[in-house]
Write a protein that holds these residues in place. Sequence first.
Motif, PDB file in Angstrom:
ATOM      1  N   PRO A  31       0.846  -1.225   0.000  1.00 47.75           N
ATOM      2  CA  PRO A  31       0.000   0.000   0.000  1.00 47.75           C
ATOM      3  C   PRO A  31       0.862   1.248   0.000  1.00 47.75           C
ATOM      4  CG  PRO A  31       0.039  -0.996   2.183  1.00 47.75           C
ATOM      5  CD  PRO A  31       0.761  -1.954   1.272  1.00 47.75           C
ATOM      6  N   GLU A  32       0.279   2.323  -0.548  1.00 49.38           N
ATOM      7  CA  GLU A  32       0.998   3.591  -0.586  1.00 49.38           C
ATOM      8  C   GLU A  32       0.981   4.249   0.802  1.00 49.38           C
ATOM      9  OE1 GLU A  32      -0.628   6.059  -3.533  1.00 49.38           O
ATOM     10  OE2 GLU A  32      -0.070   4.749  -5.220  1.00 49.38           O
ATOM     11  N   VAL A  33       2.064   4.861   1.175  1.00 49.79           N
ATOM     12  CA  VAL A  33       2.176   5.559   2.455  1.00 49.79           C
ATOM     13  C   VAL A  33       1.525   6.930   2.313  1.00 49.79           C
ATOM     14  CG1 VAL A  33       3.725   6.467   4.209  1.00 49.79           C
ATOM     15  CG2 VAL A  33       4.279   4.341   3.017  1.00 49.79           C
ATOM     16  N   PRO A  34       0.482   7.281   3.164  1.00 46.60           N
ATOM     17  CA  PRO A  34      -0.165   8.592   3.007  1.00 46.60           C
ATOM     18  C   PRO A  34       0.758   9.722   3.434  1.00 46.60           C
ATOM     19  CG  PRO A  34      -0.982   7.478   4.963  1.00 46.60           C
ATOM     20  CD  PRO A  34      -0.109   6.486   4.244  1.00 46.60           C
ATOM     21  N   ALA A  35       0.444  10.894   2.932  1.00 45.24           N
ATOM     22  CA  ALA A  35       1.218  12.079   3.303  1.00 45.24           C
ATOM     23  C   ALA A  35       0.955  12.427   4.769  1.00 45.24           C
ATOM     24  CB  ALA A  35       0.839  13.255   2.413  1.00 45.24           C
ATOM     25  N   PRO A  36       1.914  12.988   5.462  1.00 48.98           N
ATOM     26  CA  PRO A  36       1.707  13.350   6.879  1.00 48.98           C
ATOM     27  C   PRO A  36       0.592  14.374   7.035  1.00 48.98           C
ATOM     28  CG  PRO A  36       3.719  14.349   6.030  1.00 48.98           C
ATOM     29  CD  PRO A  36       3.256  13.371   4.985  1.00 48.98           C
ATOM     30  N   ARG A  37      -0.274  14.164   8.060  1.00 51.60           N
ATOM     31  CA  ARG A  37      -1.398  15.071   8.304  1.00 51.60           C
ATOM     32  C   ARG A  37      -0.941  16.328   9.031  1.00 51.60           C
ATOM     33  NH1 ARG A  37      -6.206  10.998  10.404  1.00 51.60           N
ATOM     34  NH2 ARG A  37      -6.284   9.675   8.512  1.00 51.60           N
ATOM     35  N   PRO A  38      -1.630  17.467   8.781  1.00 51.50           N
ATOM     36  CA  PRO A  38      -1.253  18.698   9.486  1.00 51.50           C
ATOM     37  C   PRO A  38      -1.688  18.665  10.944  1.00 51.50           C
ATOM     38  CG  PRO A  38      -3.179  19.092   8.127  1.00 51.50           C
ATOM     39  CD  PRO A  38      -2.691  17.692   7.808  1.00 51.50           C
ATOM     40  N   ASP A  39      -1.161  19.589  11.741  1.00 50.38           N
ATOM     41  CA  ASP A  39      -1.537  19.716  13.146  1.00 50.38           C
ATOM     42  C   ASP A  39      -3.014  20.098  13.247  1.00 50.38           C
ATOM     43  OD1 ASP A  39      -1.628  20.003  15.830  1.00 50.38           O
ATOM     44  OD2 ASP A  39      -0.391  21.805  15.946  1.00 50.38           O
ATOM     45  N   PRO A  40      -3.825  19.385  14.075  1.00 48.62           N
ATOM     46  CA  PRO A  40      -5.257  19.736  14.166  1.00 48.62           C
ATOM     47  C   PRO A  40      -5.496  21.187  14.562  1.00 48.62           C
ATOM     48  CG  PRO A  40      -4.832  17.616  15.214  1.00 48.62           C
ATOM     49  CD  PRO A  40      -3.491  18.197  14.881  1.00 48.62           C
ATOM     50  N   ALA A  41      -4.670  21.720  15.465  1.00 48.37           N
ATOM     51  CA  ALA A  41      -4.851  23.120  15.872  1.00 48.37           C
ATOM     52  C   ALA A  41      -4.668  24.078  14.708  1.00 48.37           C
ATOM     53  CB  ALA A  41      -3.878  23.461  16.999  1.00 48.37           C
ATOM     54  N   GLN A  42      -3.769  23.699  13.754  1.00 46.50           N
ATOM     55  CA  GLN A  42      -3.564  24.550  12.594  1.00 46.50           C
ATOM     56  C   GLN A  42      -4.670  24.379  11.566  1.00 46.50           C
ATOM     57  OE1 GLN A  42      -1.224  26.806  12.541  1.00 46.50           O
ATOM     58  NE2 GLN A  42      -0.346  26.117  14.497  1.00 46.50           N
ATOM     59  N   ALA A  43      -5.347  23.230  11.585  1.00 47.93           N
ATOM     60  CA  ALA A  43      -6.427  22.993  10.629  1.00 47.93           C
ATOM     61  C   ALA A  43      -7.703  23.737  10.993  1.00 47.93           C
ATOM     62  CB  ALA A  43      -6.716  21.493  10.529  1.00 47.93           C
ATOM     63  N   VAL A  44      -7.908  24.081  12.310  1.00 47.55           N
ATOM     64  CA  VAL A  44      -9.111  24.806  12.746  1.00 47.55           C
ATOM     65  C   VAL A  44      -8.975  26.272  12.359  1.00 47.55           C
ATOM     66  CG1 VAL A  44     -10.529  25.434  14.724  1.00 47.55           C
ATOM     67  CG2 VAL A  44      -9.422  23.198  14.643  1.00 47.55           C
ATOM     68  N   PRO A  45     -10.008  26.881  11.776  1.00 48.00           N
ATOM     69  CA  PRO A  45      -9.922  28.311  11.430  1.00 48.00           C
ATOM     70  C   PRO A  45      -9.677  29.177  12.659  1.00 48.00           C
ATOM     71  CG  PRO A  45     -11.795  27.267  10.339  1.00 48.00           C
ATOM     72  CD  PRO A  45     -11.254  26.262  11.298  1.00 48.00           C
ATOM     73  N   TRP A  46      -9.055  30.318  12.406  1.00 47.00           N
ATOM     74  CA  TRP A  46      -8.668  31.201  13.507  1.00 47.00           C
ATOM     75  C   TRP A  46      -9.885  31.712  14.278  1.00 47.00           C
ATOM     76  CZ3 TRP A  46      -4.819  32.494  16.459  1.00 47.00           C
ATOM     77  CH2 TRP A  46      -4.851  33.684  17.175  1.00 47.00           C
ATOM     78  N   GLY A  47     -10.950  32.072  13.582  1.00 50.42           N
ATOM     79  CA  GLY A  47     -12.137  32.579  14.267  1.00 50.42           C
ATOM     80  C   GLY A  47     -12.769  31.543  15.182  1.00 50.42           C
ATOM     81  N   VAL A  48     -12.786  30.272  14.717  1.00 53.15           N
ATOM     82  CA  VAL A  48     -13.349  29.214  15.560  1.00 53.15           C
ATOM     83  C   VAL A  48     -12.490  28.996  16.795  1.00 53.15           C
ATOM     84  CG1 VAL A  48     -14.015  26.783  15.612  1.00 53.15           C
ATOM     85  CG2 VAL A  48     -14.423  28.138  13.557  1.00 53.15           C
ATOM     86  N   ARG A  49     -11.176  29.056  16.639  1.00 51.69           N
ATOM     87  CA  ARG A  49     -10.280  28.882  17.790  1.00 51.69           C
ATOM     88  C   ARG A  49     -10.484  29.988  18.814  1.00 51.69           C
ATOM     89  NH1 ARG A  49      -4.427  28.298  15.249  1.00 51.69           N
ATOM     90  NH2 ARG A  49      -3.893  28.161  17.465  1.00 51.69           N
ATOM     91  N   VAL A  50     -10.616  31.227  18.346  1.00 51.33           N
ATOM     92  CA  VAL A  50     -10.842  32.346  19.271  1.00 51.33           C
ATOM     93  C   VAL A  50     -12.184  32.191  19.990  1.00 51.33           C
ATOM     94  CG1 VAL A  50     -11.206  34.835  19.412  1.00 51.33           C
ATOM     95  CG2 VAL A  50      -9.372  33.924  17.989  1.00 51.33           C
ATOM     96  N   ALA A  51     -13.228  31.782  19.224  1.00 50.15           N
ATOM     97  CA  ALA A  51     -14.539  31.594  19.848  1.00 50.15           C
ATOM     98  C   ALA A  51     -14.499  30.480  20.895  1.00 50.15           C
ATOM     99  CB  ALA A  51     -15.581  31.274  18.768  1.00 50.15           C
ATOM    100  N   GLU A  62     -11.836  29.490  22.649  1.00 50.62           N
ATOM    101  CA  GLU A  62     -11.078  29.964  23.812  1.00 50.62           C
ATOM    102  C   GLU A  62     -11.935  30.880  24.683  1.00 50.62           C
ATOM    103  OE1 GLU A  62      -8.011  29.374  24.855  1.00 50.62           O
ATOM    104  OE2 GLU A  62      -7.391  28.017  23.252  1.00 50.62           O
ATOM    105  N   ALA A  63     -12.689  31.777  24.032  1.00 48.11           N
ATOM    106  CA  ALA A  63     -13.542  32.683  24.808  1.00 48.11           C
ATOM    107  C   ALA A  63     -14.693  31.931  25.469  1.00 48.11           C
ATOM    108  CB  ALA A  63     -14.083  33.796  23.910  1.00 48.11           C
ATOM    109  N   SER A  64     -15.211  30.891  24.785  1.00 45.50           N
ATOM    110  CA  SER A  64     -16.381  30.185  25.302  1.00 45.50           C
ATOM    111  C   SER A  64     -16.078  29.454  26.601  1.00 45.50           C
ATOM    112  CB  SER A  64     -16.899  29.207  24.249  1.00 45.50           C
ATOM    113  OG  SER A  64     -17.314  29.891  23.095  1.00 45.50           O
ATOM    114  N   TRP A  65     -14.956  28.739  26.646  1.00 47.80           N
ATOM    115  CA  TRP A  65     -14.711  27.980  27.878  1.00 47.80           C
ATOM    116  C   TRP A  65     -14.378  28.907  29.039  1.00 47.80           C
ATOM    117  CZ3 TRP A  65     -10.374  28.075  30.808  1.00 47.80           C
ATOM    118  CH2 TRP A  65      -9.158  28.430  30.222  1.00 47.80           C
ATOM    119  N   ARG A  66     -13.775  30.050  28.733  1.00 44.26           N
ATOM    120  CA  ARG A  66     -13.539  31.009  29.821  1.00 44.26           C
ATOM    121  C   ARG A  66     -14.852  31.602  30.323  1.00 44.26           C
ATOM    122  NH1 ARG A  66      -8.903  31.109  26.780  1.00 44.26           N
ATOM    123  NH2 ARG A  66      -6.943  31.333  27.956  1.00 44.26           N
TER     124      ARG A  66
END
Length: 435
Positions: free
Chosen positions: A52-72, A74-78
């Motif tokens: 089988p072919e070896v898949p390409a390495p996946r990106p960091d999940p934190a980098q895959a989430v849009p910036w606006g969602v990450r900010v929301a 962070e604010a939500s749990w606080r």
Amino acid sequence: MSRVPGWLGRLGAGLTGISRRLEERRAEAERADAEPGPPPARSVPPPPEYAPEVPAPRPDPAQAVPWGVRVAAEASWRLLVLAGTVWVLMRIISAVQLVVLAFVAALLVTALLQPTVARLRRLGVPRGLATAMTAILGFVVMGLMGWFVTWQVMENIDDLSSQIQDGIDELRKWLLNSPFHVTDKQINEIAKNLREAVGSNTDAITSAGLEGVTVVVEALTGILLTIFSTLFLLYDGKRIWEWSLKLVPAAARPGVAGAGPRAWRTLTAYVRGTVIVALIDAIFIGLGIYFLDVPMAVPLAVFIFLFAFIPLVGAVVSGALAVVVALVTQGVFTAVMTLVVVLAVQQIEGHILQPFILGRAVRVHPLAVVLSVAAGGLVAGMGGAVVAVPLVAVTNTVAGYLRAYSNEAARRYAPKPRGATASDAATARPPGRTE
């Protein structure tokens, strides 16, 4: 001279040629090492076709989430943590509501009486004697006010009942002759429904009366707690505040220590200004309804004074009470004139007296007043509505001071550019620290 054999000469020439070629190859190898060349071929054999072919390495999940969602997020749990903290705090306050309201009432009474204690101290009166004189005088005046209102109501209750009955009869006649086309049958139906509602809720009224005994006991307990708390706050308030500062983390202690006196000045100014404004309202509205021959003008004036401690809502309730009493006892014209007097005095209070007496330090936006009074009433009833606005005013003062203190500290502790002088470094001391 001997001759060298031919085969020996040819052997020497061959050796010489071999050494020359070796030198040339060594030079070519050195040049190849000095110049970058193509990478050598891999010696690892390629994988088989069925692998089988070896898949390409996946990106960091934190980098895959849009910036606006990450900010929301962070604010939500606080916000959830803050909401949980407030909920727990409200539960604790509800469990000890009587103690909290008694202590807050003691703070308000202390803010009203403390200037008198300070004035007596400046005149040379000992602290204990000044505290006792001020507290006794203050509580005697408050008790006399309550006794006077009760006495006036009991003295005039019979006359008021007969006047209310006459007023109801007059109102009934006016409705029959009014352009609303109300018939006598409709009025009788309304009276019958009211009697049936009272009869069906007799048990509820009886239980409310029994609960009134518990309310009286709790009120007496709250009054005693308020008296004792006021005495100790008047006598030893400064040392209580200094002990409270020890509960604050050391890093935040200077800012809190500076915010405390400013908060106390705001509370003192609010209570003193509210008392003056309420007294003016009670005097002028009381004189107006007295000259309009409205019964129980003095008790109504005292009610207006007491309800003035609930901003906006208290003025509406007390004014409506005076208008209703005037309507059922003296008729529509007197009720309209009473309404004119109440509105005129309240407009003068809102646009002239409050800005002049209370000042800018304790001014709160009307929307904040309405929301805080509503929230205080939902949480703690009448007591919560009374203490809601001074709490908001004090919180506003504390937040403003801490924000200014934080900005000043950040400016003083900021790294100095190269070439800063010693005088610049001297200004970098913490606020309030001296040599």
